[in-house]
Design a protein around this motif. Structure first.
Motif, short mmCIF file in Angstrom:
data_model
loop_
_atom_site.label_atom_id
_atom_site.label_comp_id
_atom_site.label_asym_id
_atom_site.label_seq_id
_atom_site.Cartn_x
_atom_site.Cartn_y
_atom_site.Cartn_z
N ASP A 1 21.51 -42.94 -45.11
CA ASP A 1 20.09 -42.67 -45.25
C ASP A 1 19.59 -41.68 -44.19
O ASP A 1 18.76 -40.82 -44.46
CB ASP A 1 19.28 -43.96 -45.12
N LYS A 2 20.07 -41.83 -42.98
CA LYS A 2 19.52 -41.05 -41.88
C LYS A 2 20.35 -39.79 -41.64
O LYS A 2 21.57 -39.84 -41.57
CB LYS A 2 19.48 -41.90 -40.61
N TYR B 1 20.27 -35.81 -39.44
CA TYR B 1 19.72 -35.16 -38.25
C TYR B 1 20.20 -33.71 -38.16
O TYR B 1 21.32 -33.40 -38.59
CB TYR B 1 20.21 -35.89 -36.98
N TYR C 1 14.81 -34.65 -38.20
CA TYR C 1 15.56 -35.79 -38.70
C TYR C 1 14.87 -36.37 -39.92
O TYR C 1 13.71 -36.04 -40.21
CB TYR C 1 15.78 -36.86 -37.62
N SER C 2 15.60 -37.22 -40.60
CA SER C 2 15.09 -37.81 -41.85
C SER C 2 15.59 -39.24 -41.95
O SER C 2 16.77 -39.51 -41.69
CB SER C 2 15.57 -37.00 -43.05
N TYR C 3 14.70 -40.15 -42.35
CA TYR C 3 15.09 -41.54 -42.53
C TYR C 3 15.54 -41.83 -43.95
O TYR C 3 16.03 -42.92 -44.24
CB TYR C 3 13.94 -42.47 -42.17
N SER D 1 24.76 -37.57 -39.59
CA SER D 1 24.18 -38.63 -40.40
C SER D 1 24.63 -39.98 -39.86
O SER D 1 25.60 -40.07 -39.10
CB SER D 1 24.61 -38.49 -41.87
N ASN E 1 22.27 -46.74 -42.76
CA ASN E 1 21.02 -47.46 -42.56
C ASN E 1 21.27 -48.90 -42.13
O ASN E 1 20.35 -49.61 -41.78
CB ASN E 1 20.21 -47.47 -43.86
N GLN F 1 26.72 -41.84 -35.04
CA GLN F 1 26.41 -40.70 -35.89
C GLN F 1 27.69 -39.94 -36.21
O GLN F 1 28.60 -39.85 -35.38
CB GLN F 1 25.41 -39.77 -35.20
N GLN G 1 16.32 -45.07 -33.66
CA GLN G 1 17.30 -44.52 -34.58
C GLN G 1 17.56 -43.05 -34.33
O GLN G 1 17.97 -42.33 -35.23
CB GLN G 1 16.87 -44.78 -36.02
N LYS G 2 17.26 -42.62 -33.12
CA LYS G 2 17.60 -41.27 -32.69
C LYS G 2 18.46 -41.39 -31.44
O LYS G 2 18.31 -42.33 -30.65
CB LYS G 2 16.34 -40.47 -32.33
#
Lengths: 115, 110
Positions: free
Chosen positions: A30-31, A33, A48-50, A93, A96, A104, B96-97
């Motif tokens: 899901d995540k 960057y 970034y994106s969730y 990435s 989730n 990552q 979450q970063k």
């Protein structure tokens, strides 16, 4: 090896051109960057994106934009490239899921040179 | 500003010696991670240590975490030429970063 891909790997373009750096992952994460990294230096989070339809600006101001229309795809666009955009761009990435899955996974990077 | 600072910035040792890299950070964390980057490539995750752990091992890697000092160290034992790379610590504060340090460039001389 992580299933995350970036294209192109290397790009040399002239000032003022519009470019899109592609990033895709097949892990269902899901995540996602985007980081910018100058040679031998630290990574700076730029976007970034969730998840789908989620995009956020990172800690480093960037003139680029991103979109997240599909889970597996997170492209980064520069509307008008400048020499100051010359850098390496890394996509990453992560899942989730909660504990145990915080790492990552990084793509190989795109090296951009703007003349 | 970046969370992590790494020390030394560059380290050159002989093959077979141990290499130690240090990382300091500023705010509270959920976990701290170490990554490796070969020249011009993406990062590869090495090891993760949680805030309630003090030491962790993985093969020739040993990581310690001292939350009272807000610092961590990465030890690579019996170094090999193939260990030549840049090593980055990254802190996860729960948003979450990850926030990365500036890295240590390690060179193993044969």
């Amino acid at each position: 090896e992580a299933d995350i891909y970036q294209t192109p790997r290397y790009l040399v373009i002239g000032t003022g051109k519009k470019i899109t750096l592609e990033c895709s992952q097949t892990m269902g994460h899901d995540k996602m960057y985007w980081y910018q990294q100058d040679p031998g230096m630290e990574l700076h989070l730029i976007h970034y994106s969730y998840g789908v339809n989620s995009t956020e600006k990172g800690d480093l101001s960037s003139e680029s934009t991103v979109s997240r229309i599909r889970t597996e795809h997170f492209p980064l666009t520069l509307e008008s490239a400048r020499p100051s955009h010359t850098s390496q761009y890394l996509c990453a990435s992560r899942t989730n899921l909660a504990a145990g899955k915080e790492t990552q996974y990084f793509g190989p990077g795109t090296r951009l040179l703007v003349l | 500003s970046q969370q992590g600072e790494e020390d030394p910035q560059a380290l050159s040792i002989q093959e077979g010696e141990n290499a130690t890299m240090n990382c300091s950070y500023k705010t509270s964390i959920n976990n701290l991670q170490w990554y490796r980057q070969n020249s011009g490539r993406g990062l590869v995750h090495l090891i993760l240590i949680r805030s309630n752990e003090r030491e962790k091992h993985s093969g020739r890697l040993r990581v310690t975490l001292d939350t009272s000092k807000k610092s961590s160290s990465l030890l690579i034992t019996a170094s090999r030429a193939a260990d030549t790379a840049s090593y980055f610590c990254a802190t996860d504060g729960g948003a979450q970063k990850l926030v990365f340090g500036q890295g240590t460039r390690l060179t193993i001389n044969p």
